[in-house]
Design an enzyme around this catalytic site. Structure first.
Site, short mmCIF file in Angstrom:
data_model
loop_
_atom_site.label_atom_id
_atom_site.label_comp_id
_atom_site.label_asym_id
_atom_site.label_seq_id
_atom_site.Cartn_x
_atom_site.Cartn_y
_atom_site.Cartn_z
N LYS A 124 6.79 13.99 -0.94
CA LYS A 124 7.54 12.93 -0.35
C LYS A 124 8.52 13.21 0.52
O LYS A 124 9.09 14.32 0.39
CB LYS A 124 8.15 12.31 -1.91
CG LYS A 124 8.40 10.76 -1.63
CD LYS A 124 7.05 10.01 -1.88
CE LYS A 124 7.11 8.39 -1.64
NZ LYS A 124 5.93 7.88 -1.96
P1 NAD Z 1 7.80 -2.20 1.94
O1 NAD Z 1 9.04 -1.58 2.61
O2 NAD Z 1 6.68 -2.57 2.75
O3 NAD Z 1 8.19 -3.34 0.75
C1 NAD Z 1 9.36 -3.15 -0.18
C2 NAD Z 1 9.51 -4.66 -0.44
O4 NAD Z 1 10.46 -4.63 -1.59
C3 NAD Z 1 10.25 -5.64 0.53
O5 NAD Z 1 9.78 -6.86 0.49
C4 NAD Z 1 11.74 -5.52 0.11
O6 NAD Z 1 12.30 -6.58 0.44
C5 NAD Z 1 11.58 -5.59 -1.30
N1 NAD Z 1 12.62 -5.19 -1.98
C6 NAD Z 1 13.62 -4.32 -1.89
N2 NAD Z 1 14.54 -4.23 -2.96
C7 NAD Z 1 14.14 -5.19 -3.81
C8 NAD Z 1 14.78 -5.86 -5.08
N3 NAD Z 1 15.69 -5.33 -5.43
N4 NAD Z 1 14.34 -6.86 -5.35
C9 NAD Z 1 13.16 -7.47 -5.09
N5 NAD Z 1 12.44 -7.02 -3.88
C10 NAD Z 1 13.00 -5.84 -3.40
O7 NAD Z 1 7.41 -0.96 0.84
P2 NAD Z 1 5.92 -0.91 0.09
O8 NAD Z 1 5.16 0.14 1.03
O9 NAD Z 1 5.19 -2.24 -0.31
O10 NAD Z 1 6.44 -0.21 -1.11
C11 NAD Z 1 6.86 -0.73 -2.36
C12 NAD Z 1 6.61 0.07 -3.41
O11 NAD Z 1 5.35 0.59 -3.62
C13 NAD Z 1 7.57 1.23 -3.43
O12 NAD Z 1 7.90 1.82 -4.72
C14 NAD Z 1 6.43 2.23 -3.05
O13 NAD Z 1 6.77 3.78 -3.35
C15 NAD Z 1 5.31 2.00 -3.55
N6 NAD Z 1 4.18 2.38 -3.10
C16 NAD Z 1 3.51 2.10 -2.00
C17 NAD Z 1 2.64 2.45 -1.30
C18 NAD Z 1 1.85 2.15 0.01
O14 NAD Z 1 0.84 2.28 0.43
N7 NAD Z 1 2.68 1.18 0.81
C19 NAD Z 1 1.51 3.34 -2.01
C20 NAD Z 1 1.92 3.56 -3.35
C21 NAD Z 1 3.27 3.21 -4.10
#
Ligand code: NAD
Length: 415
Positions: free
Chosen positions: A105
């Site tokens: 990561k």
């Molecule tokens: P992103 O940046 O696209 O979206 C994150 C979202 O969370 C945003 O809408 C932000 O406003 C919101 N957010 C932040 N703090 C918040 C809170 N306290 N309450 C409510 N909403 C809040 O990120 P992402 O890629 O969608 O990742 C989100 C999660 O999914 C993370 O934990 C990430 O590790 C996990 N994840 C993502 C992927 C991927 O392919 N993008 C893969 C596996 C896991």
């Protein structure tokens, strides 16, 4: 243990699994320790002409089953402990879905919303340069995570390629399609999550019509989960982002909510909905709750008030161990992160394979292959859950950690 230290919490869960598996103390010590921790100072020339420095990390937890693999996040609250925990979870996750990668990561302590596009590009290129000797298609392959996207991946790929003197698309996944990205990668995490939800509904013999869903986080993972489930006929009753949350018990249209968010930068204030607090979203009356934001969102404080049947962890580590204990006592079924959100890294694996062969698949092929892998992993985890009478997270962890330990045993310790 400090409840909000995601590293301690991840280690605690790993220790529990390793004890159940009866691994030797030496193997346990080995799996607890990240293989490589890189900390860098990312020096950026800002638009004002001033120089700013941002701390960045790349942490490779384990490479026994293949090159390290994991996203890069840009966030003001990034810490070394958080990145270590997420790297360890990546090792286990790749093993749960049985793809040939280890876990890594990366992260930079920065609020990207405060940067111009040019500053974001400068930061990305400089961060890439600082870790350039430790990444590569055979070594460690970054991908998007919180606040990073396909454009950021394109800059990483370009910086790496310039250093090598030729194009190296395999250094990152989650690239734009035009640069060798895989069809379906953008929504793969969410589609994988939906496949695990459908498998859960099948095993629980719950009819899928008229089910209510609440989604925390409306970024890549959260938006696509809401959109895919909406298209399947589920009712999306509440969504949130860092600005707040909205509720409409008769259902929200995620496509229109996204349009609103794109215009106003938040889901809050969307027509035909009621603004509620982020905490209220988690305790909304629903059948499926999808945390898709950050770690430590479901704790022992709010879990007694959570009223859902199923929690599908699209985010990494959204539930603390103490919060989970309460949920399990209340018979809430948790699809754990290391299974639930593994669709992203699975299609990243497809992208890496396609890039290495320069042979690209149709979107249909990607979706079918993803479904096969997710359904197989789900059934393997579910069987352990039933046979060993352990919760789903422990079952997934048993499956993943066993595979990593076996790879380590087969390879032996050098020299
Ligand atoms: P992103 O940046 O696209 O979206 C994150 C979202 O969370 C945003 O809408 C932000 O406003 C919101 N957010 C932040 N703090 C918040 C809170 N306290 N309450 C409510 N909403 C809040 O990120 P992402 O890629 O969608 O990742 C989100 C999660 O999914 C993370 O934990 C990430 O590790 C996990 N994840 C993502 C992927 C991927 O392919 N993008 C893969 C596996 C896991």
């Amino acid at each position: 243990m400090k409840e909000d230290n995601v590293w301690q919490m991840t280690l605690e869960r790993l220790d529990k699994t390793m004890a159940l598996l009866g691994l030797t103390p030496g193997v346990q010590k080995y799996l607890r320790e990240p293989r490589k921790i890189i900390e860098v100072a990312v020096t950026v020339k800002m638009d004002s002409g001033d120089i700013d420095i941002f701390k960045g990390y790349r942490i490779q937890h384990n490479t026994n089953r293949g090159p390290a693999k994991g996203g890069i996040r840009y966030h003001p609250q990034v810490t070394a402990d958080e990145i270590k925990a997420l790297a360890l979870l990546m090792t286990i996750k790749c093993a749960v879905v049985n793809i040939p990668f280890g876990g890594a990561k990366g992260g930079v302590i920065v609020d990207p919303k405060k940067l111009s596009l040019r500053e974001l590009e400068n930061l990305t290129r400089r961060y890439t340069f600082e870790i350039i000797n430790d990444i590569g298609p055979e070594k460690d392959i970054p991908a998007p995570d919180v606040n990073t996207n396909s454009q950021v991946m394109a800059w990483i790929m370009d910086t790496y390629s310039i250093d090598k003197g030729y194009s190296v698309p395999g250094v990152v996944t989650g690239k734009p399609i035009e640069l060798g990205g895989s069809l379906g990668r953008e929504y793969a995490t969410s589609l994988g999550c939906v496949y695990t939800i459908l498998s859960t509904l099948k095993t629980m013999e719950i009819d899928t019509s008229e089910l209510n869903v609440a989604v925390q986080g409306f970024g890549n993972a959260g938006y696509h989960c809401a959109r895919i489930l909406y298209d399947m006929g589920f009712k999306i009753v509440a969504v949130s982002d860092s600005g707040g949350a909205i509720l409409n018990k008769t259902g929200l249209d995620p496509y229109l909510v996204l349009e609103h968010k794109n215009k106003t930068k938040s889901v809050v204030g969307y027509k035909n909905s009621e603004d509620i607090s982020g905490d209220d979203l988690l305790t909304t009356d629903c059948d499926i709750l999808i945390p898709a934001a950050l770690e430590n969102q479901i704790t022992e404080i709010n879990s007694p008030n959570i009223k859902t049947k199923i929690i599908a962890e699209a985010a990494n580590a959204p539930t603390t161990p103490a919060g989970e204990e309460v949920l399990l006592e209340n018979n809430i079924f948790i699809i754990p992160d290391i299974l639930c959100n593994a669709g992203g890294v699975t299609v990243s694996y497809f992208e890496w394979v396609q890039g290495n062969l320069s042979y690209f698949w149709s979107e249909r092929e990607v979706k079918l292959k993803l479904r096969d892998i997710m359904e197989k992993a789900y059934l393997e985890v579910y069987k352990i859950h039933k046979d060993k009478k352990v919760d789903m997270r422990t079952a997934a962890s048993i499956l993943g950690v066993k595979r990593v330990a076996r790879a380590m045993e087969l390879r032996g310790i050098y020299p």
